[in-house]
Write an enzyme that holds these catalytic residues in place. Sequence first.
Site, mmCIF file in Angstrom:
data_model
loop_
_atom_site.group_PDB
_atom_site.id
_atom_site.type_symbol
_atom_site.label_atom_id
_atom_site.label_comp_id
_atom_site.label_asym_id
_atom_site.label_seq_id
_atom_site.Cartn_x
_atom_site.Cartn_y
_atom_site.Cartn_z
ATOM 1 N N TYR A 21 0.824 -1.209 0.000
ATOM 2 C CA TYR A 21 0.000 0.000 0.000
ATOM 3 C C TYR A 21 0.865 1.268 0.000
ATOM 4 O O TYR A 21 0.779 2.089 0.906
ATOM 5 C CB TYR A 21 -0.981 -0.034 1.180
ATOM 6 C CG TYR A 21 -2.066 -1.066 0.960
ATOM 7 C CD1 TYR A 21 -3.212 -0.731 0.244
ATOM 8 C CD2 TYR A 21 -1.915 -2.376 1.396
ATOM 9 C CE1 TYR A 21 -4.185 -1.682 -0.010
ATOM 10 C CE2 TYR A 21 -2.896 -3.336 1.142
ATOM 11 C CZ TYR A 21 -4.027 -2.982 0.437
ATOM 12 O OH TYR A 21 -4.983 -3.911 0.180
ATOM 13 N N TYR A 149 -11.582 -7.971 6.246
ATOM 14 C CA TYR A 149 -10.422 -7.976 5.343
ATOM 15 C C TYR A 149 -10.061 -9.431 5.031
ATOM 16 O O TYR A 149 -9.905 -10.242 5.950
ATOM 17 C CB TYR A 149 -9.212 -7.255 5.959
ATOM 18 C CG TYR A 149 -8.019 -7.349 5.035
ATOM 19 C CD1 TYR A 149 -7.921 -6.534 3.907
ATOM 20 C CD2 TYR A 149 -7.015 -8.300 5.241
ATOM 21 C CE1 TYR A 149 -6.861 -6.648 3.024
ATOM 22 C CE2 TYR A 149 -5.948 -8.420 4.359
ATOM 23 C CZ TYR A 149 -5.878 -7.600 3.259
ATOM 24 O OH TYR A 149 -4.832 -7.733 2.372
ATOM 25 N N ASP A 250 -12.113 -17.185 8.122
ATOM 26 C CA ASP A 250 -10.785 -16.732 7.739
ATOM 27 C C ASP A 250 -10.010 -16.474 9.032
ATOM 28 O O ASP A 250 -10.180 -15.432 9.657
ATOM 29 C CB ASP A 250 -10.916 -15.464 6.876
ATOM 30 C CG ASP A 250 -9.561 -14.895 6.491
ATOM 31 O OD1 ASP A 250 -8.542 -15.348 7.040
ATOM 32 O OD2 ASP A 250 -9.535 -13.977 5.641
HETATM 33 C C1 LIG Z 1 -3.407 -11.022 5.949
HETATM 34 C C2 LIG Z 1 -4.748 -11.567 5.758
HETATM 35 C C3 LIG Z 1 -5.139 -12.149 4.531
HETATM 36 C C4 LIG Z 1 -4.248 -12.158 3.315
HETATM 37 O O1 LIG Z 1 -3.077 -12.887 3.496
HETATM 38 P P1 LIG Z 1 -1.810 -12.610 2.549
HETATM 39 O O2 LIG Z 1 -0.814 -13.642 2.972
HETATM 40 O O3 LIG Z 1 -1.367 -11.207 2.821
HETATM 41 O O4 LIG Z 1 -2.272 -12.792 1.150
HETATM 42 C C5 LIG Z 1 -6.405 -12.685 4.454
HETATM 43 N N1 LIG Z 1 -7.245 -12.660 5.503
HETATM 44 C C6 LIG Z 1 -6.898 -12.126 6.689
HETATM 45 C C7 LIG Z 1 -7.872 -12.168 7.830
HETATM 46 C C8 LIG Z 1 -5.649 -11.547 6.860
HETATM 47 O O5 LIG Z 1 -5.318 -10.988 8.024
#
Ligand SMILES: *Cc1c(COP(=O)(O)O)cnc(C)c1O
Length: 429
Positions: A21, A149, A250
């Site tokens: 970013y 995110y 996630d």
């Molecule tokens: C960091 C993150 C991602 C993306 O992971 P990268 O390894 O940067 O591609 C996805 N979901 C969550 C919750 C994250 O914190």
Amino acid sequence: MNNLSEQKLISLDHTHIWHPYSAMGTEQPIYPVVSATGVRLTLADGRELIDGMSSWWCAIHGYNHPVMNRALHAQMENMAHVMFGGLTHPPAVELATQLVALTPEPLQTVFFADSGSVAVEVAMKMAIQYWHAKGQPNKQRFVSLRHGYHGDTFAAMSVCDPATGMHTLFSDVLTQQFFVDAPQCRFNEPCTDAHIASLAQTLKTKHQYIAALILEPIVQGAGGMRFYSADYLKKARALCDEYSVLLIFDEIATGFGRTGKLFAAEYADIAPDILCLGKALTGGYLSLAATLATKEIAETISTGEPGLFMHGPTFMANPLACAAGLASLQLLLDSPWQQNVQRIAHSLEEGLAPCRTLDTVADIRVLGAIGVVELHHPVEMKTLQPRFVEAGVWVRPFGKLIYLMPPFIINENDLATLTQAVATIVADL
Ligand SMILES: *Cc1c(COP(=O)(O)O)cnc(C)c1O
């Protein structure tokens, strides 16, 4: 190249290299780091900084850990990499077996990806293929929470918060997903029907188009560092079952102890259908992520049309990364990590408490080894970052948030230095 002067490093970097970013051509402060050990980063000018970021949730054991180093040396002597199509190897098998054993019981299969974003892409493709195989090809869209995110690639971006993810900028290429209000019930508070009404309404009216609900359980990370009620997750699980929608957790940021549980899902005592892991999976050594799914999902995809799961990264299950994952898990499980995280939580509470009375501060919150100071106004990174470095700490704020998530091995003195630096600098804003 190791002999480049510090000034040369900085000027070549400014000329040629993008950072996360970032914008080229703006002279944002940048700090060459030449080594790191324990919780300390050593800069090219010899200064040492106490790390308050764990390199974005990853370096839970600190840097340059002898056990991790030995495991990687040993794996390198065997093989650094081999393709995963038609071949397998002990680090992948052992790591997958451990992940299955440690995560909720219904999750029985593991897809290794090379980054968190790809693990999310994989999860979303699995959900779509699952419904396709079940004769429901209309279920191709996703519900996600505002302030979420999930990564920077296109499908992952489509389920990130539409405002912070700049969806208008990509409106022609991003799939339109369904967004529901971020949970307003705070951690340890009950979740009322009103708190979950937005999700309930969307599932009720749109479920025939929806493959899955994707969310970060308990802690919304990069979208605002918000902590919310486990009760919300229980209710979300029940709604997903009611409307035949898969549930994707996630846990790329929350996994591996950061919130005080090994996985944040444990707070709600429920299992998702698909689980994404990454970040701390290798203790911050190498890029590796994993998407776990239930046996039912795996079998449905594998027996339906086209009978294959359509994904396969070149560096899938890289043996070095898997060896790092195994060593990191062993270190974590052999350590008193719960006590460490609790101790860190306590010290973060205590150390950040002085900020509570400041006019500039909107909220202070701590969960596990995560401490957040939320301000009323966004910080100016360009002036703030050098102040933290001068105070001998590495803290990287974003937007209105100044937060700490140190390696689990940090001692009380270093933790006090971190929180004092934050308290002093915030008081000066
Ligand atoms: C960091 C993150 C991602 C993306 O992971 P990268 O390894 O940067 O591609 C996805 N979901 C969550 C919750 C994250 O914190």
